[in-house]
Design an enzyme around this catalytic site. Sequence first.
Site, short mmCIF file in Angstrom:
data_model
loop_
_atom_site.label_atom_id
_atom_site.label_comp_id
_atom_site.label_asym_id
_atom_site.label_seq_id
_atom_site.Cartn_x
_atom_site.Cartn_y
_atom_site.Cartn_z
N SER A 162 0.82 -1.20 0.00
CA SER A 162 0.00 0.00 0.00
C SER A 162 0.86 1.26 0.00
O SER A 162 1.72 1.43 -0.86
CB SER A 162 -0.96 -0.04 1.19
OG SER A 162 -1.94 0.96 1.09
N ASP B 172 -8.42 -5.20 -6.47
CA ASP B 172 -8.14 -4.01 -5.68
C ASP B 172 -8.42 -2.77 -6.53
O ASP B 172 -7.83 -2.59 -7.60
CB ASP B 172 -6.67 -4.02 -5.24
CG ASP B 172 -6.23 -2.72 -4.59
OD1 ASP B 172 -7.10 -1.96 -4.12
OD2 ASP B 172 -5.01 -2.50 -4.52
N HIS C 9 -6.88 -5.47 -1.50
CA HIS C 9 -5.89 -4.56 -0.94
C HIS C 9 -5.76 -4.84 0.57
O HIS C 9 -6.63 -4.44 1.34
CB HIS C 9 -6.36 -3.11 -1.16
CG HIS C 9 -5.33 -2.07 -0.90
ND1 HIS C 9 -4.48 -1.60 -1.87
CD2 HIS C 9 -4.97 -1.40 0.23
CE1 HIS C 9 -3.68 -0.70 -1.37
NE2 HIS C 9 -3.96 -0.55 -0.08
#
Length: 475
Positions: free
Chosen positions: A197, A396, A452
């Site tokens: 991330s 994601d 994610h």
Amino acid sequence: MNSSIMKTDTFYYILINLCRLSPPRCPMWFIVFMLITMSLKVTESQFLVKSLPGFYGDLPFTLETGYVGVGESELFYYFIESEGNPKEDPLLFWLTGGPGCSGFSGLLYEIGPLTTNYATSTLEKPVFEINPHSWTKVANIIFIDQPAGTGFAYAKTPEAYMTNDTLSSIQAYIFLKKWLVDHPKFLNNPLYVGGDSYTGIAIPMIVQEIYNGNEVGEGSHLNIKGYLLGNPLTDTSGDYNSRIPFAHRMALLSDAIYKSVKENCNEEYLKIDPNNSLCIHDLQVVDKCLGRIRKANILEPYCDTSNIFRAFDKQWCRDDNYAFAYSWAKSRDVREALHVREEVSDIEWVRCNDSLSFDFNKEVISYTHDVLSSVGYHRRLTDKHCRALIYSGDHDMVVPYLSTLNWIESLNLPVVDDWRPWFVEEQVAGYTMNYSNDHYDLTFATVKGGGHTAPEYKPKECLNMFMRWLANDYL
């Protein structure tokens, strides 16, 4: 305190405040000079943890916790030795995203040796069990709470809680150097820096500094081999602008809606001209289509996450899983077991600190997003003897795989293995490509069904991917 350390701390304090207040005036050569001259004091505290509340019996792996002082910040870590061969297996320095998300989140929900037993857990008494897909099966891993204000990490002054991408990366690098000074038996292990991330911004910066430090003989030589990034924020504008074409590809937007918004907004959905009424109207239509889609994984239910402890009386929500970590980490027994310092005894543990976390649509309180793109750092690393693994959960929509592929292709590396499926137990686990020049090698992989971030959704596949990549096996 001796005079040399006092001078070092004063020098560090001046530099850190310069970087905090004016990042453009904080050149990398100056940082390197500071790191060469500073005295790397040993870890201030470290403890072996043999048992934890919520886990029955002694831990079947070696867990160490502790604090490392970096300037005015005291950074907390969890270190877990490899369950294979700790003396020879790689050392993985793992940063969790946010910024401001605790290393315990990565440990419990992604790649660490513990996971929650949801069948027997209650909010009052979470129960843990062994994660059969932990990456510690093949690697020693440091999980870090960083920057100050994250997890159990804290600062000695209010000003030290104010930080940015540049300063945060410097602190992570200094942490690693100091940790290895105190753990010299791991200096010869192959070193990788990893995360997911938001750490897509910081990690290429950290890796670049490791190579630079080695080249100028800055303290102990670090045996850096490469880095890995999952669902990485890399280019702020490109990652955000890829959400709409991704939604179109996934049949969340019609051809007509996509064609109109693409033309009227000129493919720019982050910085909107307030006078462009056609673009604004089209984005309102897009929002109606996507507003109740869960961006972290578009297949999972959209839920109100404003109250993490709300009653679990409706459909299951991913954030329900995180409630167990909150109730566990606030326990005094847990903090004593982890040897958390009294300085944070009155601070409520949160999985991700909202005052630090980055969001495209809001101005954060304590963290400045001063590096808008880390692509240039990746490009400079292509001149190093370095390996990279970049992977994306293909469902994601926070950082879609499309934008990740775009910046990888912008590096203009030769393709040595074009798009093809990769398999786990004879099933397609995702798709992969490999790029390489004379010394730099980059593997890109999607994780089918992953969100994610990918290991939380597809732990077995991600462990398999990690093991094969480490061993230089064909993915």
